[in-house]
Structure formats: structure tokens, C-alpha cells
Design a protein around this motif. Structure first.
Motif, PDB file in Angstrom:
ATOM      1  N   ASP A 155       0.845  -0.963   0.136  1.00 49.14           N
ATOM      2  CA  ASP A 155      -0.069   0.039   0.148  1.00 49.14           C
ATOM      3  C   ASP A 155       0.961   1.113   0.018  1.00 49.14           C
ATOM      4  OD1 ASP A 155      -1.631   1.988   0.831  1.00 49.14           O
ATOM      5  OD2 ASP A 155      -3.165   0.821   1.711  1.00 49.14           O
ATOM      6  N   SER A 156       0.506   2.251  -0.799  1.00 47.22           N
ATOM      7  CA  SER A 156       1.406   3.442  -0.823  1.00 47.22           C
ATOM      8  C   SER A 156       1.610   4.368   0.246  1.00 47.22           C
ATOM      9  CB  SER A 156       0.810   4.273  -2.012  1.00 47.22           C
ATOM     10  OG  SER A 156      -0.408   4.875  -1.719  1.00 47.22           O
ATOM     11  N   GLY A 157       0.784   4.005   1.433  1.00 53.30           N
ATOM     12  CA  GLY A 157       0.687   4.789   2.583  1.00 53.30           C
ATOM     13  C   GLY A 157      -0.329   6.103   2.802  1.00 53.30           C
ATOM     14  N   GLY A 158      -1.106   6.481   1.412  1.00 50.90           N
ATOM     15  CA  GLY A 158      -1.919   7.472   1.344  1.00 50.90           C
ATOM     16  C   GLY A 158      -3.023   7.192   2.576  1.00 50.90           C
ATOM     17  N   TYR A 159      -3.784   6.180   2.578  1.00 52.91           N
ATOM     18  CA  TYR A 159      -4.618   5.846   3.564  1.00 52.91           C
ATOM     19  C   TYR A 159      -4.203   6.035   5.151  1.00 52.91           C
ATOM     20  CZ  TYR A 159      -8.342   3.512   6.345  1.00 52.91           C
ATOM     21  OH  TYR A 159      -9.253   3.389   7.202  1.00 52.91           O
ATOM     22  N   GLN A 160      -2.971   5.711   5.233  1.00 50.48           N
ATOM     23  CA  GLN A 160      -2.648   5.742   6.718  1.00 50.48           C
ATOM     24  C   GLN A 160      -2.224   7.147   7.010  1.00 50.48           C
ATOM     25  OE1 GLN A 160      -1.541   3.255   4.717  1.00 50.48           O
ATOM     26  NE2 GLN A 160      -2.798   1.660   5.639  1.00 50.48           N
ATOM     27  N   VAL A 161      -1.358   7.792   6.049  1.00 49.50           N
ATOM     28  CA  VAL A 161      -1.313   9.380   6.783  1.00 49.50           C
ATOM     29  C   VAL A 161      -2.625  10.110   6.810  1.00 49.50           C
ATOM     30  CG1 VAL A 161       0.947   9.381   5.314  1.00 49.50           C
ATOM     31  CG2 VAL A 161      -0.993  10.211   4.162  1.00 49.50           C
ATOM     32  N   MET A 162      -3.644   9.644   6.089  1.00 51.32           N
ATOM     33  CA  MET A 162      -4.934  10.286   6.145  1.00 51.32           C
ATOM     34  C   MET A 162      -5.685   9.928   7.764  1.00 51.32           C
ATOM     35  SD  MET A 162      -4.952  12.319   3.513  1.00 51.32           S
ATOM     36  CE  MET A 162      -4.254  12.134   2.039  1.00 51.32           C
ATOM     37  N   SER A 163      -5.255   8.615   8.130  1.00 52.26           N
ATOM     38  CA  SER A 163      -6.124   8.125   9.196  1.00 52.26           C
ATOM     39  C   SER A 163      -5.520   8.015  10.296  1.00 52.26           C
ATOM     40  CB  SER A 163      -6.794   6.561   8.610  1.00 52.26           C
ATOM     41  OG  SER A 163      -5.757   5.828   8.463  1.00 52.26           O
ATOM     42  N   LEU A 164      -4.086   7.917  10.321  1.00 59.12           N
ATOM     43  CA  LEU A 164      -3.718   7.432  11.658  1.00 59.12           C
ATOM     44  C   LEU A 164      -2.874   8.891  12.226  1.00 59.12           C
ATOM     45  CD1 LEU A 164      -1.777   4.230  11.027  1.00 59.12           C
ATOM     46  CD2 LEU A 164      -3.818   4.590  12.086  1.00 59.12           C
TER      47      LEU A 164
END
Length: 376
Positions: free
Chosen positions: A93-102
Motif C-alpha cells: 500500500d502506498s501509505g496514502g490511507y494511513q497518513v490520512m487516518s492515523l
């Protein structure tokens, strides 16, 4: 020699397809479920156990690995495959979801996302170029483009702005991936369709991604709280907007009934933390639906978790023993429950592949869902 990336469709049944993705580190049978190994481990399982379950590919995560132990350290130790002892394909996963959610402390700009680590508060910038660099350092086989995860719900205007930014980032991801020539010769790059719940935006997104050109395409921005009916509503049209000769990946999905419905609608690849997270928390997935092994009714139950499951756990241990382990807080409980769940998901995918190949997906899906939702 194995090709860099090829997708062969062997059979179709309605919108559903079954086939094989061929890569240098091995074949991936589709429809495929990828166990999630966020931090270079599928929690509570050894790599050999994951492979024995039938998994052809696992998922890792750019955000978590860039923070700990760092992509640079993993590269210096021989890459992610050697580091974790998994010699088959890995998608990150590129990390995009995590920087938004975490990360609560984040600032998004056209350049990328500046954020504070959820581990120690240190500041970092994640951009399309940096995401491609991290995934290259890891030695990822399937690289995901860096995108903005559109929040749900979103107005048409908000979703359009988010989608357009993701498409600009998709082009930068493509350029960044291609700049790492040696890695690009052995790895694949997937683009991510966005557009929230809006069909017109999904179509624009698909057109822009196809113009850029990717090895595979993900349907992003779903499983974010919209509910199964709304998700299926999008999947009724979104996969058909993407190239038929490339894999279609539904990110972060999901429950067994979600997967069956998505396969019927033309999705080829899935990942989700549910089988591992649920296993650690005492929930088992079975053909008769989920079971909560913390429930006292299982303390004297000498039967297997699932009489129709071929996993080593169901072949040796009882519900009563697993109930005991979970109530006692024993590590083995999490291990055995997770192993069963991963096997269950892989058996689910094998059954779907066979049903598509034999032209009986409609009856197979109806029988599975009838029993799964009907319970014991």
C-alpha cells in the motif's frame, strides 16, 4: 523465465473472472486474497504457515515500514522479502490511507502530505515520489500509486477535487516509478480509481488512469463506512470502466460476503486485516458465519471450529480448547485462531475460482451466502 508482469484470464462467468498473474517471484491465482503483513509480518503467523494456507501474495505497508524500521534499513538488510522470510510476491500500500487516518497532525498540499508519526511525533513528508522511492527500497513486487483517500461522505465538489489531485499524483507516481529503472524492470505499478460514490467522477478517474497507463487498477475509496449496499452499487459499474485485460483490486475488503459480492461484480484481488485482527480477538470465520469463541457456550464444545474446513487447526483442536486459550489470554489462542481464519479466506477464494472456471458461480455464491448468513 517468469515475466515481469502478465495477467492471463482463464475463464469468465458473468462479470467474474479467474486467471493467473505471472511475476518473477511466482504466480498469483485470481481471484486472490492477500493476507495483510503491515509491519513485515502477518501477525501471529510464520511465512511458511501463510504459504501453506494457499496464499500466493501478501501485503505490506509503506507508511508503517518507512517509520519503523525504515525503508533504508530494510534495503541495507537485503530488502523486504529477505528481511521477513517471504520469497513470493509482495504488494505494498502506498501509505496514502494511513497518513490520512492515523496522523491527526497532517498538512496536505499539492506536493504531498506532511504528517507527524503516530509512534513518536516526528515529522515526515510523504509524496508520490517519496512513496515510489520507499517501495523501491523495500523491493516491492506490486507498487501502489500514491493517492488521496477521499473522506466519506463527500459532496460531489469535494470528491471531484480529491479525485483530480489523486490523478495528478498518479502521473507523478508513474514518473517516479519509471525513474527507478532497475526496480521498474521487475515490478508492477497499479493505479487507483477514485471518485467516491459518483459514477461520473469514477469514469473521469478511470479515463485519466488509462491514459497514464498501469499494470493493474484498484477501485479505491470504498470500505470507508458507506455500507455494503452502497459499495456494491459502485461495483456494479466501476470495474467495467477499467481495462478488462488488467487485474482489478478492491482495497481493504473485506468480510467474506463482501468478497463474494465483489467477485461476482468483476474484482480480482482483495486484502483486509479482518481475518488476522478477528483471530487475535477470538472471532473465527466459518461456513456458518462468524463465531465468537469467548462465548461460554463453547467451553464444553468438543467439535472443530468448522467441520468443513481443511485447516490444521480444525483437524486437531476443539472449540472448547480454543475457548480456553482465549479466555486464559494464551498466545497460542491468537496463533491458532489467526491460522484458521487465513485458511478459511484462502479456501473461500479457491472455491470461487473453481466455481468461475466451471460456470456455476451464481449457484455457488447463493449457497455460500445462504449458509454464511444463516448461521449455525
Amino acid at each position: 523465465m517468469q515475466p515481469r508482469f502478465e495477467f492471463d484470464i482463464h475463464a469468465t462467468d458473468g462479470a467474474a473472472r479467474t486467471g493467473v498473474i505471472r511475476m518473477k517471484r511466482g504466480d498469483i491465482r485470481t481471484p486472490a486474497f492477500m493476507p495483510v503483513g503491515t509491519a513485515a509480518t502477518v501477525k501471529a503467523m510464520r511465512p511458511a504457515e501463510v504459504r501453506a494456507s494457499g496464499a500466493d501474495i501478501i501485503l505490506g505497508n509503506t507508511y508503517h515500514l518507512m517509520l519503523r524500521p525504515t525503508a533504508e534499513r530494510i534495503a541495507s538488510l537485503g530488502g523486504l522479502h529477505k528481511f521477513m522470510g517471504w520469497d513470493r510476491p509482495i504488494l505494498t500500500d502506498s501509505g496514502g490511507y494511513q497518513v490520512m487516518s492515523l496522523s491527526e497532525l497532517r498538512k496536505m498540499s499539492e506536493q504531498g502530505v506532511q504528517f507527524a508519526s503516530h509512534l513518536d511525533g516526528s515529522r515526515h513528508m510523504l509524496s508520490p515520489e517519496r512513496s515510489m522511492e520507499i517501495q523501491r527500497l523495500l523491493g516491492t513486487d506490486i507498487v501502489m500509486a500514491f493517492d488521496e483517500c477521499t473522506p466519506h461522505p463527500a459532496t460531489h465538489e469535494e470528491a471531484a477535487s480529491s479525485m483530480e489531485r489523486s490523478m495528478r499524483w498518479a502521473k507523478r507516481s508513474r514518473d517516479g516509478f519509471d525513474s527507478g529503472a532497475e526496480h521498474a524492470e521487475v515490478a508492477a505499478l497499479f493505479g487507483i480509481q477514485q471518485g467516491s460514490m459518483y459514477e461520473d467522477l469514477r469514469r473521469v478517474s478511470a479515463e485519466k488512469l488509462i491514459e497514464i497507463g498501469f499494470d493493474g487498477y484498484a477501485v479505491g475509496g470504498l470500505a470507508v463506512g458507506e455500507g455494503q449496499a452502497a459499495m456494491f452499487g459502485v461495483l456494479d459499474y466501476a470495474p467495467a470502466m477499467l481495462p478488462a485485460d488488467r487485474p482489478r483490486y478492491l482495497m481493504g475488503v473485506g468480510k467474506p460476503d463482501d468478497i463474494v459480492g465483489a467477485v461476482v461484480r468483476g474484482i480480482d484481488m482483495f486484502d483486509c486485516v479482518l481475518p488476522t485482527r478477528s483471530g487475535r480477538n477470538g472471532q473465527a470465520f466459518t461456513h456458518a458465519g462468524p463465531l465468537n469463541l469467548r462465548n461460554a457456550k463453547y467451553k464444553d464444545d468438543s467439535g472443530p471450529l468448522d467441520p468443513d474446513c481443511a485447516c490444521p487447526v480444525c483437524g486437531q483442536w476443539s472449540r472448547a480448547y480454543l475457548h480456553h486459550l482465549i479466555k486464559a489470554g494464551e498466545i497460542l489462542g491468537a496463533m491458532l485462531m489467526t491460522e484458521h481464519n487465513i485458511w478459511f479466506y484462502q479456501q473461500l477464494m479457491a472455491g470461487l475460482r473453481s466455481a468461475i472456471a466451471e460456470g456455476r458461480l451464481t449457484s455457488h455464491a447463493a449457497a455460500f451466502l445462504g449458509r454464511y448468513k444463516g448461521g449455525e
